[in-house]
Design a protein around this motif. Structure first.
Motif, short mmCIF file in Angstrom:
data_model
loop_
_atom_site.label_atom_id
_atom_site.label_comp_id
_atom_site.label_asym_id
_atom_site.label_seq_id
_atom_site.Cartn_x
_atom_site.Cartn_y
_atom_site.Cartn_z
N PRO A 177 0.79 -1.24 0.00
CA PRO A 177 0.00 0.00 0.00
C PRO A 177 0.81 1.28 0.00
O PRO A 177 0.45 2.25 -0.68
N THR A 178 1.91 1.31 0.76
CA THR A 178 2.72 2.53 0.80
C THR A 178 3.23 2.91 -0.57
O THR A 178 3.21 4.08 -0.98
N GLU A 179 3.67 1.91 -1.32
CA GLU A 179 4.21 2.16 -2.66
C GLU A 179 3.10 2.49 -3.66
O GLU A 179 3.31 3.26 -4.61
N VAL A 180 1.91 1.91 -3.46
CA VAL A 180 0.76 2.26 -4.30
C VAL A 180 0.43 3.74 -4.11
O VAL A 180 0.24 4.49 -5.09
N PHE A 181 0.36 4.15 -2.88
CA PHE A 181 0.09 5.55 -2.54
C PHE A 181 1.10 6.47 -3.22
O PHE A 181 0.72 7.47 -3.86
N PHE A 197 -10.78 -0.97 2.20
CA PHE A 197 -10.26 -0.52 3.49
C PHE A 197 -8.90 0.18 3.33
O PHE A 197 -8.65 1.23 3.90
N GLU A 198 -8.02 -0.45 2.54
CA GLU A 198 -6.68 0.11 2.35
C GLU A 198 -6.75 1.44 1.59
O GLU A 198 -6.08 2.42 1.95
N VAL A 199 -7.53 1.46 0.52
CA VAL A 199 -7.62 2.66 -0.30
C VAL A 199 -8.22 3.82 0.49
O VAL A 199 -7.76 4.97 0.38
N LYS A 200 -9.24 3.53 1.30
CA LYS A 200 -9.86 4.58 2.11
C LYS A 200 -8.84 5.20 3.07
O LYS A 200 -8.77 6.43 3.21
N GLU A 201 -8.04 4.36 3.69
CA GLU A 201 -7.03 4.89 4.62
C GLU A 201 -5.99 5.73 3.88
O GLU A 201 -5.57 6.79 4.36
N ALA A 203 -6.40 7.42 1.05
CA ALA A 203 -7.01 8.68 0.63
C ALA A 203 -7.14 9.63 1.82
O ALA A 203 -6.90 10.84 1.68
N ASP A 204 -7.48 9.09 2.98
CA ASP A 204 -7.67 9.93 4.17
C ASP A 204 -6.38 10.63 4.58
O ASP A 204 -6.43 11.71 5.19
N LYS A 205 -5.24 10.03 4.27
CA LYS A 205 -3.98 10.64 4.68
C LYS A 205 -3.27 11.37 3.54
O LYS A 205 -2.11 11.74 3.66
N SER A 206 -4.00 11.61 2.44
CA SER A 206 -3.39 12.27 1.27
C SER A 206 -3.54 13.78 1.29
O SER A 206 -3.17 14.45 0.31
N ASP A 207 -4.11 14.34 2.36
CA ASP A 207 -4.34 15.79 2.45
C ASP A 207 -5.19 16.31 1.28
O ASP A 207 -4.96 17.40 0.76
N GLY A 208 -6.16 15.49 0.90
CA GLY A 208 -7.09 15.91 -0.14
C GLY A 208 -6.61 15.69 -1.56
O GLY A 208 -7.33 16.01 -2.52
N ALA A 209 -5.42 15.12 -1.74
CA ALA A 209 -4.88 14.93 -3.09
C ALA A 209 -5.48 13.74 -3.81
O ALA A 209 -5.53 13.70 -5.04
N LEU A 210 -5.97 12.76 -3.04
CA LEU A 210 -6.47 11.53 -3.63
C LEU A 210 -7.86 11.20 -3.09
O LEU A 210 -8.24 11.63 -2.01
#
Length: 281
Positions: A177-181, A197-201, A203-210
């Motif tokens: 996931p870290t590398e996907v992000f 679940f992974e994608v939601k987390e 996106a939540d930590k992308s500061d609105g970018a994703l």
């Protein structure tokens, strides 16, 4: 969380302990008779399965497995953290006795290991730049536009993408996931796909970018069923484990444990069996 005794072995320590783990490898019931701990292997996947600060097995799949084992009277548990791609090879090599971490029941995996009955049903989703400029919501969108998607090496999404016609050139495979992000945020991939679940987390930590696409837009056959993996030679123990898990699934105790991770009653597996999932996924 149960009061099981944990010992954490990190992936970087594998080389140093290989001789020891090989010597201890064997059917689960032989290890129990010898007083050895049950070793749970998992990759560090947020929400699903990950090591806590003290090495305890956290994440809702780990919680289900550990609580089920506790109900059977087994609380001497050792956690072994490895890369996702090393889960099934490590189980077969005897480095651990069971694998958790959101491992979906897939026909290709059923050729190599046995699965417990499902612990839940789950969908995938795409991670895309906010606004979804390429309008990617399905594998067909990726295929038709000739763009690149990124996912984890060995993930079910690789098989799903190829089933929908994507080529290797369109599928960037990374460790997790870290590398996907990082790939989506940096624009090296147009979209990433993981479990919702992974994608939601991410996106939540992308500061609105994703943002996250609607998992319901993917074909129904992409919905999968997670379970605990065992070696075929531990079939007798697996039968006992399944009986204990069936008594635990859906109880108030279980739901109180897994709800903080985002697991809801809608994720319960219902009447789907491991046999069905092996034949149909």
């Amino acid at each position: 969380m149960t009061t099981a005794t944990f010992k954490l072995i990190g992936a970087t320590a594998f080389t140093a302990v290989m001789a020891v783990t090989s010597a201890l490898a064997g059917p689960i019931e032989d290890r129990i008779a010898a007083g050895e701990p049950l070793r749970i292997g998992f990759a560090n996947i947020p929400i699903w399965a990950y090591p806590g600060d003290d090495g305890q097995a956290e994440g809702f799949v780990n919680e289900i497995a550990v609580e089920t084992l506790a109900s059977m009277g087994y609380d001497n548990v050792e956690t072994v953290v490895t890369d996702w791609a090393g889960l099934i090879p490590g189980l077969k090599a005897g480095r651990y006795d069971m694998v958790t971490g959101g491992l979906y029941i897939l026909n290709s995996r059923c050729q190599n290991i046995d699965f417990s009955e499902p612990v839940g049903n789950f969908g995938d989703a795409f991670l895309v730049p906010t606004g979804n400029p390429k309008n990617i919501t399905t594998y067909k969108d990726v295929l038709d536009q000739g763009v690149t998607m990124v996912t984890g090496a060995g993930y079910n999404t690789v098989e799903s993408a190829k089933k929908e016609g994507l080529t290797d050139a369109q599928i960037m495979q990374v460790p997790g996931p870290t590398e996907v992000f990082a790939a989506v945020k940096a624009g090296r991939a147009d979209a990433g796909i993981l479990t919702y679940f992974e994608v939601k987390e991410l996106a939540d930590k992308s500061d609105g970018a994703l943002e996250v696409t609607d998992p319901a837009l993917l074909p129904d056959w992409t919905k999968n069923f997670a379970a605990i993996g065992f070696r075929p030679e531990d079939a007798d123990f697996l039968a006992k484990y399944n009986a204990a898990q069936a008594a635990y699934m859906g109880t108030d105790e279980m739901m109180a444990t897994v709800t903080p991770y985002g697991y809801t009653e809608s994720h319960l597996p219902g009447d789907i069996t491991a046999e069905w999932a092996c034949a149909n996924r």
